[in-house]
Design a protein around this motif. Structure first.
Motif, PDB file in Angstrom:
ATOM      1  N   GLU A  13       0.828  -1.208   0.000  1.00 49.07           N
ATOM      2  CA  GLU A  13       0.000   0.000   0.000  1.00 49.07           C
ATOM      3  C   GLU A  13       0.861   1.257   0.000  1.00 49.07           C
ATOM      4  OE1 GLU A  13      -2.616  -0.187   3.306  1.00 49.07           O
ATOM      5  OE2 GLU A  13      -3.691  -1.966   2.573  1.00 49.07           O
ATOM      6  N   GLN A  14       1.948   1.234   0.799  1.00 51.22           N
ATOM      7  CA  GLN A  14       2.844   2.395   0.840  1.00 51.22           C
ATOM      8  C   GLN A  14       3.485   2.646  -0.513  1.00 51.22           C
ATOM      9  OE1 GLN A  14       2.091   4.412   3.363  1.00 51.22           O
ATOM     10  NE2 GLN A  14       4.225   4.765   3.947  1.00 51.22           N
ATOM     11  N   GLU A  15       3.888   1.578  -1.194  1.00 58.29           N
ATOM     12  CA  GLU A  15       4.528   1.759  -2.498  1.00 58.29           C
ATOM     13  C   GLU A  15       3.526   2.268  -3.520  1.00 58.29           C
ATOM     14  OE1 GLU A  15       7.947  -0.073  -5.283  1.00 58.29           O
ATOM     15  OE2 GLU A  15       7.089  -1.364  -3.730  1.00 58.29           O
ATOM     16  N   GLU A  16       2.291   1.799  -3.439  1.00 60.09           N
ATOM     17  CA  GLU A  16       1.261   2.304  -4.345  1.00 60.09           C
ATOM     18  C   GLU A  16       1.018   3.796  -4.109  1.00 60.09           C
ATOM     19  OE1 GLU A  16      -2.071  -0.190  -3.575  1.00 60.09           O
ATOM     20  OE2 GLU A  16      -1.271  -1.905  -4.690  1.00 60.09           O
ATOM     21  N   LYS A  17       0.964   4.186  -2.841  1.00 56.75           N
ATOM     22  CA  LYS A  17       0.778   5.599  -2.521  1.00 56.75           C
ATOM     23  C   LYS A  17       1.982   6.423  -2.960  1.00 56.75           C
ATOM     24  CE  LYS A  17      -2.314   4.707   1.352  1.00 56.75           C
ATOM     25  NZ  LYS A  17      -2.436   4.566   2.814  1.00 56.75           N
ATOM     26  N   LEU A  18       3.176   5.876  -2.778  1.00 58.91           N
ATOM     27  CA  LEU A  18       4.390   6.571  -3.214  1.00 58.91           C
ATOM     28  C   LEU A  18       4.356   6.809  -4.711  1.00 58.91           C
ATOM     29  CD1 LEU A  18       7.248   7.687  -2.865  1.00 58.91           C
ATOM     30  CD2 LEU A  18       8.106   5.337  -2.899  1.00 58.91           C
ATOM     31  N   ASN A  19       3.994   5.787  -5.476  1.00 55.66           N
ATOM     32  CA  ASN A  19       3.944   5.928  -6.932  1.00 55.66           C
ATOM     33  C   ASN A  19       2.912   6.987  -7.347  1.00 55.66           C
ATOM     34  OD1 ASN A  19       5.892   3.945  -7.306  1.00 55.66           O
ATOM     35  ND2 ASN A  19       4.385   2.294  -7.488  1.00 55.66           N
ATOM     36  N   THR A  20       1.762   6.965  -6.677  1.00 57.70           N
ATOM     37  CA  THR A  20       0.730   7.959  -6.986  1.00 57.70           C
ATOM     38  C   THR A  20       1.210   9.367  -6.664  1.00 57.70           C
ATOM     39  OG1 THR A  20      -1.052   6.367  -6.553  1.00 57.70           O
ATOM     40  CG2 THR A  20      -1.620   8.712  -6.444  1.00 57.70           C
ATOM     41  N   LEU A  21       1.801   9.538  -5.483  1.00 59.47           N
ATOM     42  CA  LEU A  21       2.286  10.855  -5.068  1.00 59.47           C
ATOM     43  C   LEU A  21       3.393  11.355  -5.979  1.00 59.47           C
ATOM     44  CD1 LEU A  21       2.329  10.346  -1.191  1.00 59.47           C
ATOM     45  CD2 LEU A  21       0.778  11.836  -2.483  1.00 59.47           C
ATOM     46  N   LEU A  22       4.275  10.465  -6.371  1.00 60.53           N
ATOM     47  CA  LEU A  22       5.384  10.857  -7.234  1.00 60.53           C
ATOM     48  C   LEU A  22       4.850  11.394  -8.566  1.00 60.53           C
ATOM     49  CD1 LEU A  22       8.430  11.011  -7.450  1.00 60.53           C
ATOM     50  CD2 LEU A  22       8.460   8.613  -8.149  1.00 60.53           C
ATOM     51  N   GLU A  23       3.880  10.719  -9.130  1.00 59.77           N
ATOM     52  CA  GLU A  23       3.311  11.177 -10.398  1.00 59.77           C
ATOM     53  C   GLU A  23       2.575  12.507 -10.228  1.00 59.77           C
ATOM     54  OE1 GLU A  23       3.953   9.916 -13.406  1.00 59.77           O
ATOM     55  OE2 GLU A  23       5.316   8.625 -12.242  1.00 59.77           O
ATOM     56  N   GLU A  24       1.839  12.646  -9.132  1.00 59.18           N
ATOM     57  CA  GLU A  24       1.089  13.880  -8.895  1.00 59.18           C
ATOM     58  C   GLU A  24       2.014  15.071  -8.655  1.00 59.18           C
ATOM     59  OE1 GLU A  24      -2.010  14.522  -9.206  1.00 59.18           O
ATOM     60  OE2 GLU A  24      -2.971  12.556  -9.242  1.00 59.18           O
ATOM     61  N   PHE A  25       3.095  14.870  -7.883  1.00 63.23           N
ATOM     62  CA  PHE A  25       4.011  15.973  -7.605  1.00 63.23           C
ATOM     63  C   PHE A  25       4.865  16.303  -8.832  1.00 63.23           C
ATOM     64  CE2 PHE A  25       2.740  15.424  -3.269  1.00 63.23           C
ATOM     65  CZ  PHE A  25       2.969  16.648  -2.671  1.00 63.23           C
ATOM     66  N   GLU A  36      12.537  11.058 -14.507  1.00 67.01           N
ATOM     67  CA  GLU A  36      12.548   9.594 -14.528  1.00 67.01           C
ATOM     68  C   GLU A  36      13.224   9.065 -13.271  1.00 67.01           C
ATOM     69  OE1 GLU A  36      14.224   8.004 -18.072  1.00 67.01           O
ATOM     70  OE2 GLU A  36      12.821   9.053 -19.414  1.00 67.01           O
ATOM     71  N   THR A  37      12.617   8.048 -12.680  1.00 64.90           N
ATOM     72  CA  THR A  37      13.219   7.360 -11.542  1.00 64.90           C
ATOM     73  C   THR A  37      13.199   5.866 -11.815  1.00 64.90           C
ATOM     74  OG1 THR A  37      11.078   7.183 -10.415  1.00 64.90           O
ATOM     75  CG2 THR A  37      12.420   9.117  -9.914  1.00 64.90           C
ATOM     76  N   GLY A  38      14.095   5.153 -11.146  1.00 64.92           N
ATOM     77  CA  GLY A  38      14.124   3.709 -11.285  1.00 64.92           C
ATOM     78  C   GLY A  38      13.011   3.065 -10.469  1.00 64.92           C
ATOM     79  N   ASP A  39      13.094   1.760 -10.328  1.00 69.92           N
ATOM     80  CA  ASP A  39      12.088   1.015  -9.572  1.00 69.92           C
ATOM     81  C   ASP A  39      12.430   0.919  -8.085  1.00 69.92           C
ATOM     82  OD1 ASP A  39      10.570   0.529 -11.842  1.00 69.92           O
ATOM     83  OD2 ASP A  39      11.732  -1.256 -12.371  1.00 69.92           O
ATOM     84  N   ASP A  40      13.628   1.356  -7.718  1.00 66.57           N
ATOM     85  CA  ASP A  40      14.048   1.250  -6.318  1.00 66.57           C
ATOM     86  C   ASP A  40      13.187   2.157  -5.436  1.00 66.57           C
ATOM     87  OD1 ASP A  40      16.161   0.423  -4.262  1.00 66.57           O
ATOM     88  OD2 ASP A  40      16.223   2.619  -4.149  1.00 66.57           O
ATOM     89  N   TYR A  41      12.661   1.598  -4.342  1.00 65.89           N
ATOM     90  CA  TYR A  41      11.758   2.344  -3.457  1.00 65.89           C
ATOM     91  C   TYR A  41      12.435   3.586  -2.895  1.00 65.89           C
ATOM     92  CZ  TYR A  41       8.382   3.329   0.252  1.00 65.89           C
ATOM     93  OH  TYR A  41       7.456   3.942   1.067  1.00 65.89           O
ATOM     94  N   GLU A  42      13.660   3.432  -2.384  1.00 62.96           N
ATOM     95  CA  GLU A  42      14.348   4.562  -1.766  1.00 62.96           C
ATOM     96  C   GLU A  42      14.649   5.663  -2.768  1.00 62.96           C
ATOM     97  OE1 GLU A  42      14.739   5.175   1.392  1.00 62.96           O
ATOM     98  OE2 GLU A  42      13.679   3.303   1.804  1.00 62.96           O
ATOM     99  N   GLU A  43      14.980   5.281  -3.977  1.00 62.08           N
ATOM    100  CA  GLU A  43      15.230   6.291  -5.015  1.00 62.08           C
ATOM    101  C   GLU A  43      13.958   7.087  -5.305  1.00 62.08           C
ATOM    102  OE1 GLU A  43      16.513   6.583  -9.738  1.00 62.08           O
ATOM    103  OE2 GLU A  43      16.811   4.704  -8.644  1.00 62.08           O
ATOM    104  N   LYS A  44      12.838   6.386  -5.389  1.00 60.97           N
ATOM    105  CA  LYS A  44      11.563   7.071  -5.631  1.00 60.97           C
ATOM    106  C   LYS A  44      11.177   7.939  -4.432  1.00 60.97           C
ATOM    107  CE  LYS A  44       9.319   3.264  -6.728  1.00 60.97           C
ATOM    108  NZ  LYS A  44       8.231   2.346  -7.172  1.00 60.97           N
ATOM    109  N   ARG A  45      11.474   7.445  -3.223  1.00 63.38           N
ATOM    110  CA  ARG A  45      11.136   8.217  -2.028  1.00 63.38           C
ATOM    111  C   ARG A  45      11.935   9.515  -1.963  1.00 63.38           C
ATOM    112  NH1 ARG A  45       9.346  11.180   0.659  1.00 63.38           N
ATOM    113  NH2 ARG A  45       8.638  11.120   2.830  1.00 63.38           N
ATOM    114  N   MET A  46      13.218   9.446  -2.317  1.00 59.01           N
ATOM    115  CA  MET A  46      14.042  10.653  -2.323  1.00 59.01           C
ATOM    116  C   MET A  46      13.573  11.633  -3.401  1.00 59.01           C
ATOM    117  SD  MET A  46      16.180  10.398   0.161  1.00 59.01           S
ATOM    118  CE  MET A  46      17.639  11.395  -0.128  1.00 59.01           C
ATOM    119  N   ALA A  47      13.114  11.098  -4.519  1.00 56.05           N
ATOM    120  CA  ALA A  47      12.595  11.967  -5.581  1.00 56.05           C
ATOM    121  C   ALA A  47      11.340  12.689  -5.110  1.00 56.05           C
ATOM    122  CB  ALA A  47      12.302  11.137  -6.832  1.00 56.05           C
ATOM    123  N   LEU A  48      10.462  11.974  -4.403  1.00 60.84           N
ATOM    124  CA  LEU A  48       9.253  12.609  -3.883  1.00 60.84           C
ATOM    125  C   LEU A  48       9.607  13.684  -2.863  1.00 60.84           C
ATOM    126  CD1 LEU A  48       6.199  12.872  -3.551  1.00 60.84           C
ATOM    127  CD2 LEU A  48       6.310  11.018  -1.858  1.00 60.84           C
TER     128      LEU A  48
END
Length: 289
Positions: A13-25, A36-48
């Motif tokens: 659920e957290q990863e789904e929310k992260l993906n949604t937030l990343l696209e919205e922001f 563009e970000t990779g599939d790594d969770y931490e990389e996406k989290r830092m991007a957000l």
């Protein structure tokens, strides 16, 4: 087995929310819409976090705010919320004999984990938080954990001040500004602008730092806030010498508690660096009647 399944579901659920937030922001930022970000969770989290950090105040879609709030509150739970009863007082931990020691603590760790009436943010004079992506200052950490509503609240405050004092208004050193804590475990954030040491330390700078501590505590009294956690104001980016800052902080808090101790349950000196922990512990052990 059930806990494992529940934890797996939470992570998904957290990863789904992260993906949604990343696209919205990304969409909201315009400039970084094609980031563009990779599939790594931490990389996406830092991007957000970076996109949140650079975002100017302004409205955001309500459903995005709701998802952000759920996401950040779950992160806070995962990091581990620290309550007052988990932190010993200076009297308990160091054997201090001064009466104020019953209400003072030194705690080393991430201030955004503390469940207190308020935590103190070492703000800058623009009062909008740190815009440098993923910067390691306390201002950035608090705004990142609280969510974009905190910058919006600070912006409303500054806009009112600019209407009152002019468009070039900057928040003075030593004042205390109260906002909600939003997605932090703490109920409130009290923002204070500490003095900047450009050259040698002088009495004016010392007095200004003392004002930060005194006015934050007065703000707590005025608003019925019975527990507050101070960061090491001005000792990072503002270059105030750590040992002198610790001396001023402890002296100011003890003096205030000597007069108004009945209005407080706990005052916490939150430290992050080992050197600051040693400084505050030494001063706690030297407290006496």
């Amino acid at each position: 087995m059930r806990n494992t399944i529940q934890n797996t579901a939470r992570k998904r659920e957290q990863e789904e929310k992260l993906n949604t937030l990343l696209e919205e922001f990304k969409e909201d930022s315009v400039q970084y819409r094609d980031l563009e970000t990779g599939d790594d969770y931490e990389e996406k989290r830092m991007a957000l976090r970076s996109l949140m950090n650079i975002r100017m105040p302004g409205p955001m879609k309500e459903d995005v705010i709701r998802i952000q709030d759920e996401f950040l509150q779950e992160e806070a739970r995962e990091k581990g919320i620290v309550t007052l009863d988990q932190i010993p007082t200076a009297a308990e931990q160091y054997g201090c004999t001064h009466p104020a020691a019953e209400k003072i603590s030194v705690w080393q760790g991430d201030i955004t984990r503390l469940q207190a009436g308020a935590i103190v943010n070492a703000a800058n004079s623009q009062m909008l938080g740190c815009f440098v992506p993923c910067h390691k200052c306390i201002d950035n950490a608090i705004h990142s954990a609280a969510g974009i509503e905190l910058r919006e609240a600070c912006s409303h405050y500054m806009n009112r001040r600019k209407m009152q004092y002019g468009s070039r208004y900057e928040e003075p050193v030593g004042q205390a500004v109260l906002t909600k804590g939003y997605n932090l475990p703490a109920e409130h954030v009290i923002h204070t602008v500490g003095p900047i040491v450009y050259g040698s330390l002088n009495q004016k700078l010392k007095d200004d730092l003392e004002s930060c501590y005194r006015n934050v505590l007065e703000c707590c009294r005025e608003n019925g806030i019975r527990s507050v956690a101070f960061c090491c104001i001005s000792t990072g980016e503002f270059h105030f010498p750590n040992e002198e800052a610790a001396k001023i902080a402890v002296t100011a808090v003890v003096r205030f508690l000597d007069r108004y101790g009945s209005d407080f349950d706990r005052v916490i000196f939150n430290v992050f660096k080992e050197t600051d922990r040693e400084l505050y512990e030494r001063k706690m052990r030297n407290l006496s009647l």
